[in-house]
Scaffold this active site. Structure first.
Site, short mmCIF file in Angstrom:
data_model
loop_
_atom_site.label_atom_id
_atom_site.label_comp_id
_atom_site.label_asym_id
_atom_site.label_seq_id
_atom_site.Cartn_x
_atom_site.Cartn_y
_atom_site.Cartn_z
N LYS A 174 30.20 44.71 50.88
CA LYS A 174 29.47 45.26 52.03
C LYS A 174 28.37 44.29 52.44
O LYS A 174 27.65 43.76 51.59
CB LYS A 174 28.86 46.62 51.67
CG LYS A 174 29.92 47.72 51.53
CD LYS A 174 29.26 49.05 51.25
CE LYS A 174 30.27 50.13 50.87
NZ LYS A 174 30.94 50.75 51.98
N ARG B 76 58.46 50.44 45.62
CA ARG B 76 59.79 50.94 45.24
C ARG B 76 60.47 51.59 46.43
O ARG B 76 61.48 52.26 46.28
CB ARG B 76 59.65 51.98 44.12
CG ARG B 76 59.21 51.35 42.82
CD ARG B 76 59.20 52.36 41.71
NE ARG B 76 58.29 53.46 42.00
CZ ARG B 76 57.99 54.43 41.15
NH1 ARG B 76 58.54 54.47 39.96
NH2 ARG B 76 57.16 55.38 41.47
N VAL C 33 58.97 48.25 38.39
CA VAL C 33 58.49 47.65 37.14
C VAL C 33 58.65 48.63 35.98
O VAL C 33 58.23 48.36 34.87
CB VAL C 33 57.02 47.21 37.23
CG1 VAL C 33 56.86 46.07 38.19
CG2 VAL C 33 56.12 48.37 37.61
N HIS D 232 34.39 47.29 45.82
CA HIS D 232 34.28 46.98 47.26
C HIS D 232 32.84 47.07 47.76
O HIS D 232 32.52 46.52 48.80
CB HIS D 232 35.26 47.83 48.09
CG HIS D 232 34.79 49.22 48.33
ND1 HIS D 232 34.98 50.23 47.43
CD2 HIS D 232 34.16 49.80 49.38
CE1 HIS D 232 34.47 51.35 47.91
NE2 HIS D 232 33.97 51.12 49.10
N GLU E 254 28.24 61.36 50.31
CA GLU E 254 29.36 61.39 51.27
C GLU E 254 29.55 62.81 51.77
O GLU E 254 29.40 63.76 50.99
CB GLU E 254 30.65 60.96 50.58
CG GLU E 254 30.61 59.60 49.94
CD GLU E 254 31.92 59.29 49.24
OE1 GLU E 254 32.77 58.65 49.87
OE2 GLU E 254 32.09 59.70 48.08
N LYS F 39 39.93 49.19 41.17
CA LYS F 39 39.55 50.30 40.32
C LYS F 39 40.49 51.47 40.52
O LYS F 39 41.12 51.53 41.58
CB LYS F 39 38.09 50.70 40.55
CG LYS F 39 37.79 51.28 41.93
CD LYS F 39 36.36 51.65 42.03
CE LYS F 39 36.12 53.05 41.56
NZ LYS F 39 36.30 54.07 42.62
N HIS G 209 30.12 51.36 41.47
CA HIS G 209 29.31 51.07 42.65
C HIS G 209 27.79 51.22 42.40
O HIS G 209 27.01 50.34 42.74
CB HIS G 209 29.68 51.98 43.82
CG HIS G 209 31.15 51.98 44.15
ND1 HIS G 209 31.93 50.87 44.04
CD2 HIS G 209 31.98 52.97 44.57
CE1 HIS G 209 33.18 51.16 44.40
NE2 HIS G 209 33.24 52.43 44.71
N ASP H 81 34.08 57.54 38.99
CA ASP H 81 34.52 57.10 40.32
C ASP H 81 33.44 56.30 41.05
O ASP H 81 33.74 55.38 41.80
CB ASP H 81 34.89 58.35 41.14
CG ASP H 81 35.55 58.01 42.47
OD1 ASP H 81 36.51 57.21 42.45
OD2 ASP H 81 35.12 58.53 43.51
#
Ligand code: BG6
Length: 492
Positions: free
Chosen positions: A182, A50, A94, A178, A216, A148, A240, A235
């Site tokens: 890998k 937009r 949209v 994703h 992480e 996702k 994953h 998440d």
């Protein structure tokens, strides 16, 4: 790996084309594919947003994103020039008072493949697909790519899938996880099914337990608003970690084929013993990071991160014990663990073998059985720990020694980014590494009762200091049976 069809001129239309995912992942990956000769000369990228940008504005933004990407390092001027020439921007809204569909129609050229990439929040996926259909833009071989989060529970995931499914047949829907792009994750399939020696050991007779960790050092950063409605279970675990569990636990598929592989993964998800009732409190641990220091740098606690409420029960860490209730895995716990603001960034699958059935070295200190570690990141590789005799005369002494395979040292070729692989597959029309609707829904069916049970508990997530190994509860969870998490074993 299946045969890929030759690159074909395609219009790749990215909704959310100026957003974070597009800038950080999609455009740099497309540049790398172009540089390495994997994009058809006629393929174009049409970013939809937009933002009211001209093509020139968008190309400037894209050039900065490509130049700033770690895998690109130095953008080659002629390749960058060619790549930027493929890029266009169209403004479409949209929302309630839609506009811009005619402009998109004017830009798309007949006779090319069309891929519509939805890098947008899930609730607008349905309206975008409806808008595409109403504008007559969906050709019989158009594909749609979904990112996702694919819903936040089974019901909302079904609603999104239904809305997209009204326009696109399931065989044309590519749902991205994703992690499946890998290199090491794909290598797990090769390791298991192209080497004969592992299969006889790959069961409850020889394997004591499995650990799957995705840790992480980063916090939630600028994503606090989104993250507060999600948490680590939605998440990371629902997608994953469960995908990694599937690839570790699945039976050999008859071929490396879109349905054969996904059918086997689905069977694993359907075999997961439900985590309900008292088992939720016993077999799961939630944590939330507080203030602390990550690798020497002071960082905020989750509740102090901007963009969210000052109090919140959202978990930034989950550890749990899962069971795959089938013939191969009965009695073998699968410990899953993921967290933000941990001491180290590390994703790995650890296969811990059983003790030998009988020792011929009585009186010798046995330092514990061997393990196979499949390291996904960083330092992708495979490490097998075996017991060996320490050299020297005198009493027999055993020591665990590693057999190491480092992908970086072994293969001279650059490992492609996950998105390079996945974009190549979408452009070639190969959905093997994408999630089918039944898989996503089976994963939600297992995860939903855990989240519901948490909501009914009087306890809240355990705080752990940023930069630590996670909440003490995670160590108690695995320690209950005398086991330890992999990193606790390292300093020997
Ligand atoms: C994403 C999650 O899917 O995966 C993020 O939404 C997480 O919260 C990321 O940081 C981790 O991906 P990677 O490739 O860095 O392990």
């Amino acid at each position: 790996m299946p045969q890929q069809s030759a690159p074909h001129p395609t219009d790749l239309v990215v909704f959310g084309g100026t957003g974070d995912l597009s800038m950080r992942k999609l455009l740099p990956s497309l540049y790398l594919l172009d540089r390495d000769g994997h994009l058809d000369g006629g393929t174009r990228v049409v970013a939809v947003s937009r933002d009211g940008l001209t093509d020139a504005d968008f190309r400037d933004k894209a050039a900065a994103a490509v130049r700033g990407h770690h895998a690109v390092r130095i953008a080659e001027p002629d390749v960058l020039h060619r790549f930027l020439g493929r890029l266009h921007h169209v403004t479409v809204d949209v929302g309630g008072d839609p506009f811009g569909w005619d402009d998109l129609t004017a830009v798309l050229e007949p006779g090319r493949d069309r891929v519509f990439y939805l890098a947008v929040p899930p609730m607008i996926s349905g309206p975008i697909c409806r808008g595409l259909a109403d504008a007559g833009l969906v050709t019989p071989c158009s594909r749609v790519v979904m990112e996702k989060p694919l819903g936040r529970d089974l019901a909302s995931s079904q609603a999104v899938n239904d809305a997209v499914g009204e326009v696109f047949d399931e065989s044309r829907i590519y749902r991205i996880d994703h992690y499946l792009g890998k290199e090491t994750v794909q290598n797990l399939l090769v390791l298991r099914f192209a080497n004969v020696f592992l299969e006889p050991l790959w069961n409850s007779r020889w394997i004591d337990h499995v650990q799957i960790t995705a840790a992480e050092t980063v916090g939630v950063g600028g994503r606090r608003g989104y993250y507060d409605t999600s948490g680590a279970m939605r998440d990371m675990v629902q997608n994953h970690l469960l995908q990694l569990l599937c690839l570790t636990a699945m039976e050999p598929p008859a071929s490396y084929d879109r349905d054969a592989v996904r059918d086997e993964k689905l069977k694993v998800l359907q075999s997961l013993r439900p985590l309900t009732g008292d088992r939720v409190a016993e077999d799961t641990v939630r944590g939330q990071y507080g203030r602390g220091a990550v690798q020497g740098t002071e960082v905020l606690g989750y509740l102090d991160e901007p963009g969210g409420p000052a109090t919140s029960d959202t978990e930034t860490f989950v550890a749990l014990r899962a069971e795959v209730a089938n013939w191969r895995w009965a009695g073998v716990p699968f410990y899953l663990r993921t967290g933000k603001r941990m001491q180290h960034s590390r994703s790995e699958i650890v296969i811990r073998f059983r003790e030998v059935p009988h020792t011929i070295f009585p009186g010798t200190d046995m330092p514990g059985p061997g393990s196979l570690v499949i390291r996904l990141q960083p330092d992708e590789g495979i490490h097998l720990t075996m017991l060996a005799k320490t050299p020297g005369a005198g009493a027999l002494r055993l020591r665990p020694v590693p057999l190491e395979l480092s992908f970086a040292d072994t293969f001279a070729d650059r490992a492609p980014e996950a998105y390079e692989r996945l974009l190549t597959d979408v452009l070639a029309g190969d959905p093997t590494l994408f999630m089918r609707r039944d898989e996503v829904e089976a994963a939600w069916r297992w995860v939903d009762p855990v989240i519901e049970a948490w909501n009914g508990l009087s306890t809240t997530p355990e705080t752990y200091p940023a930069g630590s190994a996670g909440p003490a509860g995670a160590h108690r969870l695995i320690g209950r049976t005398g086991r330890t998490w992999h990193e606790e074993e390292r300093p020997r």
